[in-house]
Design a protein around this motif. Structure first.
Motif, PDB file in Angstrom:
ATOM      1  N   LEU A  19       0.821  -1.220   0.000  1.00 55.74           N
ATOM      2  CA  LEU A  19       0.000   0.000   0.000  1.00 55.74           C
ATOM      3  C   LEU A  19       0.855   1.270   0.000  1.00 55.74           C
ATOM      4  CD1 LEU A  19      -2.925  -0.847   2.464  1.00 55.74           C
ATOM      5  CD2 LEU A  19      -2.726  -1.288   0.019  1.00 55.74           C
ATOM      6  N   ASP A  20       2.127   1.156   0.354  1.00 56.02           N
ATOM      7  CA  ASP A  20       3.020   2.322   0.489  1.00 56.02           C
ATOM      8  C   ASP A  20       2.390   3.407   1.372  1.00 56.02           C
ATOM      9  OD1 ASP A  20       5.177   4.015   0.281  1.00 56.02           O
ATOM     10  OD2 ASP A  20       4.607   4.799  -1.690  1.00 56.02           O
ATOM     11  N   LEU A  21       1.855   2.991   2.508  1.00 53.49           N
ATOM     12  CA  LEU A  21       1.277   3.951   3.467  1.00 53.49           C
ATOM     13  C   LEU A  21       2.012   3.843   4.790  1.00 53.49           C
ATOM     14  CD1 LEU A  21      -2.592   3.494   2.974  1.00 53.49           C
ATOM     15  CD2 LEU A  21      -1.238   5.546   2.423  1.00 53.49           C
ATOM     16  N   GLN A  22       2.202   5.002   5.437  1.00 51.72           N
ATOM     17  CA  GLN A  22       2.717   5.030   6.809  1.00 51.72           C
ATOM     18  C   GLN A  22       1.521   5.114   7.754  1.00 51.72           C
ATOM     19  OE1 GLN A  22       5.089   8.576   6.447  1.00 51.72           O
ATOM     20  NE2 GLN A  22       6.928   7.428   5.871  1.00 51.72           N
ATOM     21  N   PRO A  23       1.698   4.692   9.004  1.00 57.72           N
ATOM     22  CA  PRO A  23       0.549   4.674   9.929  1.00 57.72           C
ATOM     23  C   PRO A  23      -0.200   6.005  10.003  1.00 57.72           C
ATOM     24  CG  PRO A  23       2.380   3.491  10.896  1.00 57.72           C
ATOM     25  CD  PRO A  23       2.902   4.086   9.609  1.00 57.72           C
ATOM     26  N   GLU A  24       0.527   7.129  10.037  1.00 60.62           N
ATOM     27  CA  GLU A  24      -0.157   8.421  10.183  1.00 60.62           C
ATOM     28  C   GLU A  24      -0.886   8.850   8.907  1.00 60.62           C
ATOM     29  OE1 GLU A  24       2.996   7.723  10.707  1.00 60.62           O
ATOM     30  OE2 GLU A  24       4.311   9.070   9.579  1.00 60.62           O
ATOM     31  N   GLU A  25      -0.666   8.111   7.814  1.00 60.41           N
ATOM     32  CA  GLU A  25      -1.322   8.462   6.540  1.00 60.41           C
ATOM     33  C   GLU A  25      -2.671   7.763   6.362  1.00 60.41           C
ATOM     34  OE1 GLU A  25       2.722   9.419   3.957  1.00 60.41           O
ATOM     35  OE2 GLU A  25       1.907   7.383   3.905  1.00 60.41           O
ATOM     36  N   LEU A  26      -3.059   6.965   7.359  1.00 60.53           N
ATOM     37  CA  LEU A  26      -4.315   6.200   7.261  1.00 60.53           C
ATOM     38  C   LEU A  26      -5.337   6.726   8.256  1.00 60.53           C
ATOM     39  CD1 LEU A  26      -5.556   3.527   5.974  1.00 60.53           C
ATOM     40  CD2 LEU A  26      -4.970   2.461   8.169  1.00 60.53           C
ATOM     41  N   ALA A  27      -6.599   6.860   7.799  1.00 56.69           N
ATOM     42  CA  ALA A  27      -7.683   7.257   8.700  1.00 56.69           C
ATOM     43  C   ALA A  27      -8.333   6.013   9.323  1.00 56.69           C
ATOM     44  CB  ALA A  27      -8.727   8.049   7.915  1.00 56.69           C
ATOM     45  N   GLY A  28      -9.159   6.241  10.321  1.00 56.60           N
ATOM     46  CA  GLY A  28      -9.839   5.123  11.003  1.00 56.60           C
ATOM     47  C   GLY A  28     -11.051   4.619  10.247  1.00 56.60           C
ATOM     48  N   THR A  29     -11.549   5.434   9.306  1.00 61.10           N
ATOM     49  CA  THR A  29     -12.670   5.012   8.454  1.00 61.10           C
ATOM     50  C   THR A  29     -12.144   4.913   7.032  1.00 61.10           C
ATOM     51  OG1 THR A  29     -14.295   6.055   9.877  1.00 61.10           O
ATOM     52  CG2 THR A  29     -14.959   5.664   7.595  1.00 61.10           C
ATOM     53  N   ILE A  30     -12.379   3.760   6.410  1.00 64.08           N
ATOM     54  CA  ILE A  30     -11.756   3.472   5.114  1.00 64.08           C
ATOM     55  C   ILE A  30     -12.828   3.072   4.103  1.00 64.08           C
ATOM     56  CG2 ILE A  30     -10.184   1.872   3.939  1.00 64.08           C
ATOM     57  CD1 ILE A  30      -8.864   1.757   6.905  1.00 64.08           C
ATOM     58  N   VAL A  31     -12.741   3.650   2.917  1.00 61.53           N
ATOM     59  CA  VAL A  31     -13.584   3.230   1.792  1.00 61.53           C
ATOM     60  C   VAL A  31     -12.689   2.435   0.857  1.00 61.53           C
ATOM     61  CG1 VAL A  31     -14.899   4.030  -0.223  1.00 61.53           C
ATOM     62  CG2 VAL A  31     -15.100   5.241   1.964  1.00 61.53           C
ATOM     63  N   THR A  32     -13.101   1.213   0.495  1.00 63.74           N
ATOM     64  CA  THR A  32     -12.338   0.477  -0.517  1.00 63.74           C
ATOM     65  C   THR A  32     -13.135   0.458  -1.819  1.00 63.74           C
ATOM     66  OG1 THR A  32     -13.201  -1.770  -0.132  1.00 63.74           O
ATOM     67  CG2 THR A  32     -11.393  -1.040   1.283  1.00 63.74           C
ATOM     68  N   VAL A  33     -12.416   0.526  -2.917  1.00 62.70           N
ATOM     69  CA  VAL A  33     -13.021   0.412  -4.246  1.00 62.70           C
ATOM     70  C   VAL A  33     -12.145  -0.559  -5.029  1.00 62.70           C
ATOM     71  CG1 VAL A  33     -13.955   2.762  -4.216  1.00 62.70           C
ATOM     72  CG2 VAL A  33     -11.672   2.384  -5.137  1.00 62.70           C
ATOM     73  N   GLY A  34     -12.696  -1.229  -6.026  1.00 67.37           N
ATOM     74  CA  GLY A  34     -11.870  -2.134  -6.818  1.00 67.37           C
ATOM     75  C   GLY A  34     -10.999  -1.360  -7.798  1.00 67.37           C
ATOM     76  N   ASP A  35     -11.647  -0.459  -8.528  1.00 69.63           N
ATOM     77  CA  ASP A  35     -11.008   0.246  -9.635  1.00 69.63           C
ATOM     78  C   ASP A  35     -10.133   1.406  -9.128  1.00 69.63           C
ATOM     79  OD1 ASP A  35     -10.436   1.735 -11.883  1.00 69.63           O
ATOM     80  OD2 ASP A  35     -12.522   1.907 -12.564  1.00 69.63           O
ATOM     81  N   PRO A  36      -8.822   1.393  -9.433  1.00 73.56           N
ATOM     82  CA  PRO A  36      -7.950   2.491  -8.980  1.00 73.56           C
ATOM     83  C   PRO A  36      -8.453   3.875  -9.405  1.00 73.56           C
ATOM     84  CG  PRO A  36      -6.647   0.700  -9.900  1.00 73.56           C
ATOM     85  CD  PRO A  36      -8.082   0.332 -10.150  1.00 73.56           C
ATOM     86  N   ASP A  37      -9.107   3.969 -10.579  1.00 75.55           N
ATOM     87  CA  ASP A  37      -9.629   5.273 -11.036  1.00 75.55           C
ATOM     88  C   ASP A  37     -10.808   5.754 -10.187  1.00 75.55           C
ATOM     89  OD1 ASP A  37      -7.782   5.392 -13.048  1.00 75.55           O
ATOM     90  OD2 ASP A  37      -9.147   4.668 -14.608  1.00 75.55           O
ATOM     91  N   ARG A  38     -11.430   4.847  -9.447  1.00 74.36           N
ATOM     92  CA  ARG A  38     -12.587   5.230  -8.612  1.00 74.36           C
ATOM     93  C   ARG A  38     -12.144   5.961  -7.339  1.00 74.36           C
ATOM     94  NH1 ARG A  38     -15.723   0.269  -7.471  1.00 74.36           N
ATOM     95  NH2 ARG A  38     -15.773   0.122  -9.731  1.00 74.36           N
ATOM     96  N   VAL A  39     -10.854   5.853  -6.979  1.00 75.21           N
ATOM     97  CA  VAL A  39     -10.363   6.529  -5.767  1.00 75.21           C
ATOM     98  C   VAL A  39     -10.590   8.032  -5.899  1.00 75.21           C
ATOM     99  CG1 VAL A  39      -8.279   7.067  -4.442  1.00 75.21           C
ATOM    100  CG2 VAL A  39      -8.734   4.719  -5.173  1.00 75.21           C
TER     101      VAL A  39
END
Ligand code: R1P
Ligand code: URA
Length: 292
Positions: A21-41
């Motif tokens: 994911l190339d994320l550091q802990p402080e870069e993540l929120a406690g509520t997460i939306v996942t999508v399949g398509d990278p363009d949907r982000v």
């Protein structure tokens, strides 16, 4: 002393970010939306009031920002539950493993994870462009059998009924079934259809689509559509939900999956404007997620 997790097991890159994911802990929120398509982000984060983090590695695009005071991360998973294994484990590691000591934290964090996906309907009365909230994920993929997890007695009863009513070819799948987080599901009712979502290990034969390759289970669609136990029925299928619900159960996170129906397999219809329907799902669902 808690067990140290080796460099080969929890892989961090040169930024100290989790490998895929190339994320550091402080870069993540406690509520997460996942999508399949990278363009949907981008289609989700364009509705944020502020975006403070943008990262991308392979098919995993992440944006973290705010809707009002609410901090959210939207992350793409790509297609399939093999990717869900990576995404859910790395999201969990970001909050529940101390990257400095490589040990599991004493106080565990329970993430809220909502998938906004697309899906095919298995009932005539689940029309294209409607939104389905998955009451359960029923996995025909092979992810959850690799983990230890517990089922409730209600889940066991549904799974037993599935085994009786849908006889898959031996060796093709080890079906598993996990329910949505009840607290989250209760918030998404008006304008959403509720049903069991089957998660398949492919888009073609595993969803009963025969282009040229012959099907080993030609009666799959018919049997899934006919499945019934009390008020429970199968509304749709796609390729991630059961893996998300399953790893949510294993790791202790609250998960919900919402899908825009883009294909109706009974009426043999495909949406005329999937992008517009997905946009309506995003706007409608973010109104609830942003106030969670
Ligand atoms: C197949 O076209 C993909 O679309 C669905 C399936 O689950 C699979 O990932 O979801 P997404 O639109 O979220 O990718
Ligand atoms: N996604 C799927 O996995 N199947 C469909 O039919 C439509 C979207």
């Amino acid at each position: 002393m808690d067990k140290r997790i080796a460099e080969s097991e929890l892989i961090l890159n040169s930024r100290g970010a989790v490998y895929h994911l190339d994320l550091q802990p402080e870069e993540l929120a406690g509520t997460i939306v996942t999508v399949g398509d990278p363009d949907r982000v981008q289609e989700v984060s364009k509705h944020f009031d502020k975006v403070e983090v943008k990262r991308q590695h392979r098919e995993f695009v992440s944006h973290t920002g705010y809707i009002g005071q609410k901090r959210l991360t939207v992350v793409s998973t790509g297609i399939g539950t093999d990717n869900i294994d990576i995404v859910l484990n790395e999201l969990d590691a970001l909050v529940n493993i101390d990257f400095a000591t490589r040990t599991v934290k004493q106080d565990l964090t329970r993430l809220k994870i909502v998938r906004l996906g697309t899906s095919g309907a298995l009932q005539g009365n689940v029309p294209v462009d409607s939104f389905v909230v998955s009451s359960h994920g029923l996995g025909l993929d092979n992810l959850l059998p690799w983990y230890e997890f517990d089922n409730t007695t209600d889940e066991e009863a549904l799974l037993e009924a599935f085994h009786e009513q849908v006889q898959l070819r031996p060796g093709s799948a080890s079906p598993y079934l996990i329910s949505a987080a009840p607290g989250l599901a209760a918030k998404f009712t008006d304008g959403y259809i509720s049903g069991i979502t089957v998660t398949c290990p492919g888009f073609y034969a595993p969803q009963g689509r025969a282009l040229r390759g012959p099907l080993s289970h030609p009666q799959l669609l018919e049997q899934l559509t006919a499945f019934k136990l009390g008020r429970f029925y199968i509304s749709n299928f796609e390729m991630e939900t059961a893996g998300i619900y399953g790893l949510g159960r294993v790791l202790g996170h609250d998960c919900l999956s919402i899908s825009t129906i883009v294909a109706n397999r009974i009426g043999q219809q495909f949406t005329k404007d999937g992008a517009a329907a997905v946009e309506r799902m995003i706007v409608k669902s973010l109104e609830i997620i942003g106030n969670e």
